[in-house]
Structures are given as C-alpha cells and as structure tokens.
Design a protein around this motif. Sequence first.
Motif, PDB file in Angstrom:
ATOM      1  N   ASP A 190       0.767  -1.345   0.078  1.00 36.57           N
ATOM      2  CA  ASP A 190      -0.041   0.041   0.075  1.00 36.57           C
ATOM      3  C   ASP A 190       0.978   1.358   0.089  1.00 36.57           C
ATOM      4  O   ASP A 190       1.996   1.336   0.439  1.00 36.57           O
ATOM      5  CB  ASP A 190      -0.910  -0.011   1.221  1.00 36.57           C
ATOM      6  CG  ASP A 190      -1.967   1.115   1.186  1.00 36.57           C
ATOM      7  OD1 ASP A 190      -2.253   1.547   0.183  1.00 36.57           O
ATOM      8  OD2 ASP A 190      -2.484   1.266   2.292  1.00 36.57           O
ATOM      9  N   PHE A 191       0.230   2.317  -0.463  1.00 31.59           N
ATOM     10  CA  PHE A 191       0.760   3.622  -0.294  1.00 31.59           C
ATOM     11  C   PHE A 191       1.084   4.127   1.261  1.00 31.59           C
ATOM     12  O   PHE A 191       0.181   3.335   2.151  1.00 31.59           O
ATOM     13  CB  PHE A 191      -0.090   4.930  -0.634  1.00 31.59           C
ATOM     14  CG  PHE A 191      -0.039   4.733  -2.495  1.00 31.59           C
ATOM     15  CD1 PHE A 191       1.036   5.201  -3.117  1.00 31.59           C
ATOM     16  CD2 PHE A 191      -1.294   4.180  -3.009  1.00 31.59           C
ATOM     17  CE1 PHE A 191       0.960   5.053  -4.658  1.00 31.59           C
ATOM     18  CE2 PHE A 191      -1.428   3.936  -4.404  1.00 31.59           C
ATOM     19  CZ  PHE A 191      -0.427   4.594  -5.094  1.00 31.59           C
ATOM     20  N   PRO A 192       2.033   4.588   1.512  1.00 30.98           N
ATOM     21  CA  PRO A 192       2.261   5.140   2.825  1.00 30.98           C
ATOM     22  C   PRO A 192       1.073   6.224   3.230  1.00 30.98           C
ATOM     23  O   PRO A 192       0.548   7.026   2.192  1.00 30.98           O
ATOM     24  CB  PRO A 192       3.634   6.057   2.890  1.00 30.98           C
ATOM     25  CG  PRO A 192       3.935   6.280   1.349  1.00 30.98           C
ATOM     26  CD  PRO A 192       3.291   5.298   0.724  1.00 30.98           C
TER      27      PRO A 192
ATOM     28  N   THR B  99       0.400   9.749   1.895  1.00 28.88           N
ATOM     29  CA  THR B  99       1.450  10.934   2.280  1.00 28.88           C
ATOM     30  C   THR B  99       2.572  10.820   1.370  1.00 28.88           C
ATOM     31  O   THR B  99       3.526  11.586   1.512  1.00 28.88           O
ATOM     32  CB  THR B  99       1.864  10.529   3.744  1.00 28.88           C
ATOM     33  OG1 THR B  99       2.293   9.380   3.924  1.00 28.88           O
ATOM     34  CG2 THR B  99       0.638  11.024   4.817  1.00 28.88           C
ATOM     35  N   GLY B 100       2.547   9.982   0.445  1.00 28.66           N
ATOM     36  CA  GLY B 100       3.715   9.571  -0.504  1.00 28.66           C
ATOM     37  C   GLY B 100       3.132   8.660  -1.622  1.00 28.66           C
ATOM     38  O   GLY B 100       2.387   7.967  -1.671  1.00 28.66           O
ATOM     39  N   PHE B 101       3.727   8.962  -2.691  1.00 25.15           N
ATOM     40  CA  PHE B 101       3.449   8.510  -4.084  1.00 25.15           C
ATOM     41  C   PHE B 101       4.607   7.692  -4.526  1.00 25.15           C
ATOM     42  O   PHE B 101       5.644   7.542  -3.825  1.00 25.15           O
ATOM     43  CB  PHE B 101       2.908   9.463  -5.000  1.00 25.15           C
ATOM     44  CG  PHE B 101       1.602   9.829  -4.419  1.00 25.15           C
ATOM     45  CD1 PHE B 101       0.429   9.321  -4.790  1.00 25.15           C
ATOM     46  CD2 PHE B 101       1.673  11.134  -4.000  1.00 25.15           C
ATOM     47  CE1 PHE B 101      -0.874   9.829  -4.385  1.00 25.15           C
ATOM     48  CE2 PHE B 101       0.465  11.738  -3.356  1.00 25.15           C
ATOM     49  CZ  PHE B 101      -0.896  11.056  -3.740  1.00 25.15           C
TER      50      PHE B 101
ATOM     51  N   PHE C  30       8.703   4.927  -2.388  1.00 26.97           N
ATOM     52  CA  PHE C  30       7.827   6.039  -2.314  1.00 26.97           C
ATOM     53  C   PHE C  30       8.599   7.126  -2.275  1.00 26.97           C
ATOM     54  O   PHE C  30       9.859   7.371  -1.656  1.00 26.97           O
ATOM     55  CB  PHE C  30       6.975   5.689  -1.196  1.00 26.97           C
ATOM     56  CG  PHE C  30       6.094   4.409  -1.342  1.00 26.97           C
ATOM     57  CD1 PHE C  30       5.048   4.511  -2.378  1.00 26.97           C
ATOM     58  CD2 PHE C  30       6.120   3.328  -0.562  1.00 26.97           C
ATOM     59  CE1 PHE C  30       4.340   3.278  -2.357  1.00 26.97           C
ATOM     60  CE2 PHE C  30       5.390   2.368  -0.664  1.00 26.97           C
ATOM     61  CZ  PHE C  30       4.204   2.299  -1.592  1.00 26.97           C
ATOM     62  N   GLN C  31       7.859   8.459  -2.499  1.00 28.67           N
ATOM     63  CA  GLN C  31       8.520   9.691  -2.123  1.00 28.67           C
ATOM     64  C   GLN C  31       7.333  10.472  -1.500  1.00 28.67           C
ATOM     65  O   GLN C  31       6.406  10.541  -1.965  1.00 28.67           O
ATOM     66  CB  GLN C  31       8.693  10.505  -3.547  1.00 28.67           C
ATOM     67  CG  GLN C  31       9.634  11.751  -3.264  1.00 28.67           C
ATOM     68  CD  GLN C  31       9.847  12.436  -4.708  1.00 28.67           C
ATOM     69  OE1 GLN C  31       9.140  12.290  -5.646  1.00 28.67           O
ATOM     70  NE2 GLN C  31      11.287  13.013  -4.606  1.00 28.67           N
TER      71      GLN C  31
END
Lengths: 381, 381
Positions: free
Chosen positions: B295-297, B305-307, B331-332
């Motif tokens: 999952d994304f953060p 909160t990050g992609f 992620f960033q």
Amino acid sequence: QMCWFDDSLISLYFTIQIRITLRFSSPQALIPFLFLPFASALFPTSLTPHQFQNPISMRSDDGQWRCRVPVNKVAIVGGTHGNERIGVHLVTHFTENPELVTRPSFSTSVVLSNTAAVEAIGTGAGRRYVEEDLNRCFSNQRLNSEPCDAESVEMKRARELDMLLGPKHSEKPNSDFIFDLHSTTANTGVLLCYHQHDTFSAALCSFLQSRDPSVSLLLWPAGADLGLLPTVGRGGMTVEIGPMPHSTVNSTLLRRTMQLLQDSLDFIHQANTLQGLPPPPPQPPRVFSSAGSVDFPRDAEGRITGFIHPDLESKGELREGGALRDGDFVFQNLDGTPVPFDRATHVPSLSGQDSELYPVFVNEAAYYEQHKAFIVCNRVS
Amino acid sequence: QMCWFDDSLISLYFTIQIRITLRFSSPQALIPFLFLPFASALFPTSLTPHQFQNPISMRSDDGQWRCRVPVNKVAIVGGTHGNERIGVHLVTHFTENPELVTRPSFSTSVVLSNTAAVEAIGTGAGRRYVEEDLNRCFSNQRLNSEPCDAESVEMKRARELDMLLGPKHSEKPNSDFIFDLHSTTANTGVLLCYHQHDTFSAALCSFLQSRDPSVSLLLWPAGADLGLLPTVGRGGMTVEIGPMPHSTVNSTLLRRTMQLLQDSLDFIHQANTLQGLPPPPPQPPRVFSSAGSVDFPRDAEGRITGFIHPDLESKGELREGGALRDGDFVFQNLDGTPVPFDRATHVPSLSGQDSELYPVFVNEAAYYEQHKAFIVCNRVS
C-alpha cells in the motif's frame, strides 16, 4: 481606503464553510478549510494592510478582469476534475500544512472543488465529473440562471463555489487570485492558462516562464462567456501539468506543481511588498492562444478509425519550433497507415490562415467525448 | 467423435446474441457479433473437423483447466474494463474486419464485455465499472448464486457472458480459448496472465515470449475461486499492455496488441494443424506469480502521504535483474523524502521469505481504491 479583513467578511467565510461542511459529511468535508485567522495570526506588525491605501487597479477594458495589487485573498483549488489527483492530494496536504501556502501579505484558502466527483466510484480514484463538467458551469449565463432542484450536482456545487470564492464580477469577491490545479494525459509539461485581460496573471506567468523556460502559456478563448472556475475571482489561472494518467499521481509532477505554487506565492508577496508589479523579465514570454480543434478520423458511423500517430504522441507541446506542418503525421489508422496533417481538411475554419499552428492537449482522455484529438494554437508572442 | 458446429449450438449462439442486442440498443449493440457462419464459409475442404477425432486432452489435475487441441472456438473480448480502450476499439475493428481474426481451423467470436461501463459518462471515454469490477464476478461462488434483481449491472452482465462464452466448467463451453484485452497505467509492457494449470496458455505464452523476450508472463493466484472473465472458457488469458492512461488509446500499444493476437491465432491454428502442441522453445520461459501487494504510505486518518518514487515509476516491470531490494526507494513523501523498501514493513506476510520480489502494476489507477500501490511477485522460472 481599503480594509483587508473586516469581521463581516470573516463571518461570511465561516458561514459558508460550515454550510458546506454539513453538506459533505466525509473526511474531505473538513476541506475547504480557510486560513484567514491563521494568516492574521502570522501577520507581521511591520507590514499592515494600511500600507496599501492606493491599490493599483488592473481593471481591464471589459471590466471583467481586474486583479490588482495588493492581492489580499488567494485561493488554491483542487479536484475541479475529480480524477485529476495532484490537486486533490495537494488540497489535503496544504490543509494539514497551511504554512506552506501562507505569506505575510495575504491570506490563503484551500478548497476541494468537485467533492462528489472526487469520491465517485468507477475508476479507482475519482471521476472527472458526475453529471457534467464543473469547469464549464461558471459562465455568467449559467450562474445567473434561476437555481432549480433538477440541475446537476456540478451546477449546484458551482453556485456554492461562486459564493465561496466569488461571487463572479462582484465588487468585493472573496478571492483576488485563484489557482485551479489540474492535470492532463497530454504531454503539456507545465501549462498555465489565463485570460488575456488578466494583467496580473500575465505578469505572474511571464515570471514563472522566465524561471523555467519549459513552462508554457496559453490564453483562454477571448470574448467568450467562460465557464471556468478561476473566472469567479478577480483574477486567476488554470495550472495544467502532464503527461499523467488520470486517477493517478506522478510524484515528480506533483512536486513540480508544489514548486510552481511556491514561486507563485512568493511573486504575489513580492508584488504586495512592492505595491506594484515587479519589473518584467527581459525576454518577452512565449504565449499561445487556442485557434481550433481536430477530431480523430472516423468512419461513416462515427467510429474512430485511427489514433494519434507516434510522431505526435511523444512530442513535447508548445515548444519552440514545434509547429505542425502540412504532411506531418498526426494519426495512425488501425491498419497502420499514417494520416498526414492537412490544414484544409483538419481545421477547415483556419484553411485561409497561414499562421503556424501548434498542437496542444494531444490525446487528452477527457476530450474523446468532445471529439477533440488535439487543440491547435496560434503563437501570440 | 467430436462435432464442431452442431446446429443446436449455433442457434444457442444466435439466441443469446439477439437477446443481448435487444438489451443494449446502442451502435455497440451489434457487438457481440459472432463469426461462426463466416468461419464455416472460409473452411477449406482439405481441413475438416473430422481430422481431429481424438482431441488431445489437457484437463488439469483439479479438472478446471482443460483447454485441448483442437481449439475450435476462440473468443476475443474487449471492454471488460470500460475505460481500457484498446480492447473496446479492437472489438469494433475486428467486427468490421473479421478476416483479421479468423483462421481455417477455428471460429472466432468477438465480444464487447462491460457494455454499460464502456458507455458510462464521467471520464471522457468509459469507466472501469459502473457498480463493481466485472472481472471479479466470474467466480464459482458468484455465478452459482441465485440471480436477483438487486444485483449489480456487472453481475447481471457476468451471467450473460457466462452463457455466451461458457458456461464455466461445462463439458461443452462456447469458448475453447478466450483472449481478454486489457491495458494498464503501469509500465508492464506486454504482460500475459493465465492459470498455472492451463497447459495450452502456458505453451502459447512461452511461444510469444520466445518471439519477443520483452513479453512478461504472470500466473493467476493458485487455488483461488477466480472471478476473472477468461475462466469461463476451457482456457484463456488476460492480455495486459502498458503504460497507457485509461480512457485513451496509444496507437503503438494498440498495434502491438493486434500483432500479439495475430501471432497467437497463428499458434492456435498451427497447433490444430499439428493436432498437438508445437515443440516448446529451447529457452524456458520467464514466469512470475503474485505474492502480495504494497500500500501507499498513509497517515493516521488513512490519507496517502507519499506516491511512487521516480526510481520505481520509470522502471520496466518483471525485467531480468529487476528485483526489489531492501533500501531501494519505492515511495516519495509529499515533502520530498524518499521511502526505502523494507520487506518486513511493506509485505509483512513475506518477511520470513528470502526469495527475490519483483514489483508489477506499479501506480495502476484502478488499484488506488484497493490500497495497492504495487503488486510483488516471485519468479517461478
């Protein structure tokens, strides 16, 4: 004499905010969150509103575009198209981190626009619209029409947003400048769109292009009763960035949008501090205006028989030397045969004109139903 | 003894076709158009069904996958997700040009799958689904449930398609092999997905990868009651191609899908002619199976909160040497900080396992609502 924050205006803001919050009882209902009190708290004593007793008017000839210094009230809007997710996520991020979008000389509101489309199912992450394109609902004709129960969810939301951010053409709109954050499947890079009479937008956009020459500028159609969201403020612009699939976020493009906003807010603060526009960059800006659109090739039943040719698909848009010439391949039929551009066939309305045509919004998903494979522009400067 | 075209079967086909045509009274209602009579007309006298009196059974251990030579009835399906437009347009194209998808030794039907989602407004060109994902409706559990009026438009359509192309697990399904045409926003290139027990798919996919080593192969999850459309035939596969924004068509990827189908249909015809599978390619195929998802953060309220980090975004998927290692940026965050991959945190279910993990379907739009930033795979061979 001008007063920045009169109490009645603040209470109007919060009345509207509460009404909208009640209507949309999702987590996103906390958005729009207005930072007026926050900005007031930040206000340094050395810089008071009373420094700007003689605002520099930039009212245009037609009286419709009149953003002026000082710019007191900025709005950052995302989710006007619910599947353009950079704006949706930045609205949340700025609501959580208001210090990112505030400056000492103005207040900033952050607004999620088409809340219903942002939440709508069917794609994985939002739809462009639920019933109709919200970003065509802000024309004078639409806003001045009598509200009725049968109108679309978007038209109802447009009236709310007009109250929140406008009202359009009022003497004291709630936004002096609106940034409306969009994205596109087309290879636009950063593309800023604004009204030709909006002197403040023109100055801001020239500055942004001078900082980053890859930024493109496109004027909204002149003389039209525009239905675009930013037209409810004194001034404003549409921020497009691409290429990115709708319903996704590309981190690089999100961060580029953030940087563009930072530079823009700094420019506005500088103008407020100077009590006027900063000197223009030495180089005149590269500006385009839309001239027409080109449909996909179709058969007798209206079915598409060819899509964007790879030569055109990959091309950066509105670049120096990027004009389309007769014979350039623009489409590729399903059997592989290329279709060369022919001005007389593809844009008959411009067949008499010999000015260069630049393609933009090539293969934008939302334009398929509008029968637009791409838009063609003239270069203005 | 096997009979290819018995009259009762043909009349069943056309009964179903007429029923569906009446239900969807749009131009697309002409689809599904079934080419059985056309194929019969093309049938060369030198190659009659009676050459195949002893079909080579490929029934699998669990009795569920048994595509066999001869492959008499092929189906090409598009629009299972209404915004994946290569399939939608190829269905129209093949309906208009049936000679492209017919071969002397089998008949081909061409079917538009989620007709309602293909026509649905809100994106510019179709939605993935109207009420639920059609491509999760073909499980035994769902298909065997009692039909009811309240069920989704997709579940109703799934029952129709099961009748048209299956029925699933019947002794005489209406499709021996199904190609289901999809696309993705992820950088998959060509990605073919099939059941591990489907020997015919495995042979076909190995052949396709030997022709074009960039073709990737991914097994469907083993042991699950799969809800995927191709599971209603004797055998079949999902054809994915990307990266491409949904609701658009990239001409290069459309033509690559067409070529892949041509090669596949040639392979099937060759197998029919040989009365068995052609010899496998000398090199064993590169095959993956999905092992989990990441999952994304998110923050405490569940907001992303990050992609996807640019390092991962641009990477070709399921490539030789493309395994994800702890510490690789995946992620960033919105503030720009990178998030390194950590198996124990990101896929706790695999923390005990030390096999290499390969990411796939990175930043697929449809997976945002499923909380999947990407899928991780193990390499099988």
